[in-house]
Design a protein around this motif. Structure first.
Motif, PDB file in Angstrom:
ATOM      1  N   GLY A   8      39.183   6.431  -6.487  1.00 54.24           N
ATOM      2  CA  GLY A   8      39.095   7.588  -5.620  1.00 54.24           C
ATOM      3  C   GLY A   8      37.730   7.734  -5.009  1.00 54.24           C
ATOM      4  N   GLN A  47      44.916   7.978   0.361  1.00 49.53           N
ATOM      5  CA  GLN A  47      45.343   8.142  -1.033  1.00 49.53           C
ATOM      6  C   GLN A  47      46.295   9.318  -1.199  1.00 49.53           C
ATOM      7  OE1 GLN A  47      41.380   8.273  -2.850  1.00 49.53           O
ATOM      8  NE2 GLN A  47      42.040   6.511  -4.048  1.00 49.53           N
ATOM      9  N   GLN A  48      46.045  10.365  -0.443  1.00 47.53           N
ATOM     10  CA  GLN A  48      46.851  11.575  -0.562  1.00 47.53           C
ATOM     11  C   GLN A  48      48.087  11.554   0.331  1.00 47.53           C
ATOM     12  OE1 GLN A  48      43.945  14.586   0.346  1.00 47.53           O
ATOM     13  NE2 GLN A  48      42.890  14.305  -1.598  1.00 47.53           N
ATOM     14  N   LEU A 109      44.445   0.560   2.083  1.00 48.94           N
ATOM     15  CA  LEU A 109      45.292   1.634   1.563  1.00 48.94           C
ATOM     16  C   LEU A 109      46.409   1.981   2.541  1.00 48.94           C
ATOM     17  CD1 LEU A 109      42.570   3.950  -0.005  1.00 48.94           C
ATOM     18  CD2 LEU A 109      44.277   2.564  -1.228  1.00 48.94           C
ATOM     19  N   VAL A 146      45.695   7.465  -7.283  1.00 47.56           N
ATOM     20  CA  VAL A 146      46.404   6.360  -6.655  1.00 47.56           C
ATOM     21  C   VAL A 146      46.969   5.526  -7.781  1.00 47.56           C
ATOM     22  CG1 VAL A 146      44.958   6.255  -4.609  1.00 47.56           C
ATOM     23  CG2 VAL A 146      44.323   4.930  -6.581  1.00 47.56           C
ATOM     24  N   ALA A 149      45.461   5.338 -11.442  1.00 46.24           N
ATOM     25  CA  ALA A 149      44.546   6.467 -11.344  1.00 46.24           C
ATOM     26  C   ALA A 149      43.691   6.621 -12.584  1.00 46.24           C
ATOM     27  CB  ALA A 149      45.357   7.751 -11.117  1.00 46.24           C
TER      28      ALA A 149
END
Length: 187
Positions: A8, A47-48, A109, A146, A149
Motif C-alpha cells: 500500500g 488498489q481501492q 495495478l 490488496v 495485504a
C-alpha cells in the motif's frame, strides 16, 4: 527477479512524503520507495478500485497499451543507484521500457501485471521484518489492502521502523523529483 506484492501507500511523518511499500512474496523483506503525491494517489485509487469519471494518466496509458494490441506482462524494479530506484515495463513482445517505479506500479495495478524486484535491490534496500499471520484490521490511516495485504502487526512494525529512520540512513540522495530510498523529492 523476486515477486513482490504492493502492500500500500503510506505517508511518512513528519515530512508528509508518500511511500509505496512492497513486500517480498516469499520472504520477510519489505521495500519502501519514497514517491510523489500524484503517483501515490494513482496507486491508492487502483488498489481501492476507484474509477474516476475521466481517465487519469495511468488509466490512459493502460488504455493506449491495450488499444494498440499490446499487453504489459511484468513490472521490474531493476536497480538502485545513488539512492534512486529504477524500473522497467516489460511487454509480451519482450520489449522493455524504462519507467519510474511508482508509474510502473500504478500501471501494473490497473492491468493486473505482476511486480518483481531484482534480488540486488532487495538486498540493498529491503527491510527484514518477521512475517505475522494476524488478520488485517484496517483503521484510519492504514494502507489500502490488496492481494497479500499487510496485517496489522506488519503495518505497526513498519510504522515503528519509519519512526526510527531518516533519509540519511539510506546514503546519498537522488536527484530532485526522483523516487528514492528516503530523500523527499525537491520541489
Amino acid at each position: 527477479m523476486k515477486p513482490v506484492d504492493v502492500v500500500g501507500v503510506r505517508v511518512e511523518m513528519p515530512t508528509n512524503q508518500p511511500i509505496v511499500l512492497l513486500r517480498e512474496r516469499e520472504g520477510e523483506r519489505y521495500l519502501p520507495i519514497w514517491i510523489g503525491a500524484v503517483e501515490a494517489t494513482a496507486i491508492a485509487y487502483a488498489q481501492q478500485g476507484v474509477e474516476p469519471a475521466r481517465p487519469l494518466t495511468h488509466d490512459l496509458l493502460a488504455d493506449v497499451v491495450n488499444g494498440l494490441g499490446h499487453q504489459l506482462v511484468e513490472v521490474r524494479i531493476t536497480d538502485l543507484a545513488d539512492g534512486v530506484f529504477f524500473a522497467e515495463l516489460v511487454f509480451e513482445s519482450g520489449q522493455s521500457v524504462s519507467a519510474r517505479p511508482s508509474d510502473a506500479i500504478a500501471l501494473a495495478l490497473r492491468v493486473d501485471a505482476p511486480v518483481v524486484a531484482a534480488p540486488e535491490v532487495l538486498d540493498e534496500a529491503g527491510i527484514a521484518l518477521p512475517d505475522d499471520d494476524t488478520d488485517l484490521d484496517t483503521t484510519e490511516g492504514e494502507a489500502p489492502s490488496v492481494a497479500g495485504a499487510a496485517s496489522e502487526g506488519e503495518v505497526e512494525r513498519f510504522r515503528e521502523f519509519l519512526e526510527g529512520i531518516s533519509p540519511e540512513d539510506f546514503g546519498s540522495p537522488g536527484s530532485g523529483g526522483a523516487e528514492t530510498t528516503g530523500e523527499p523529492p525537491a520541489s
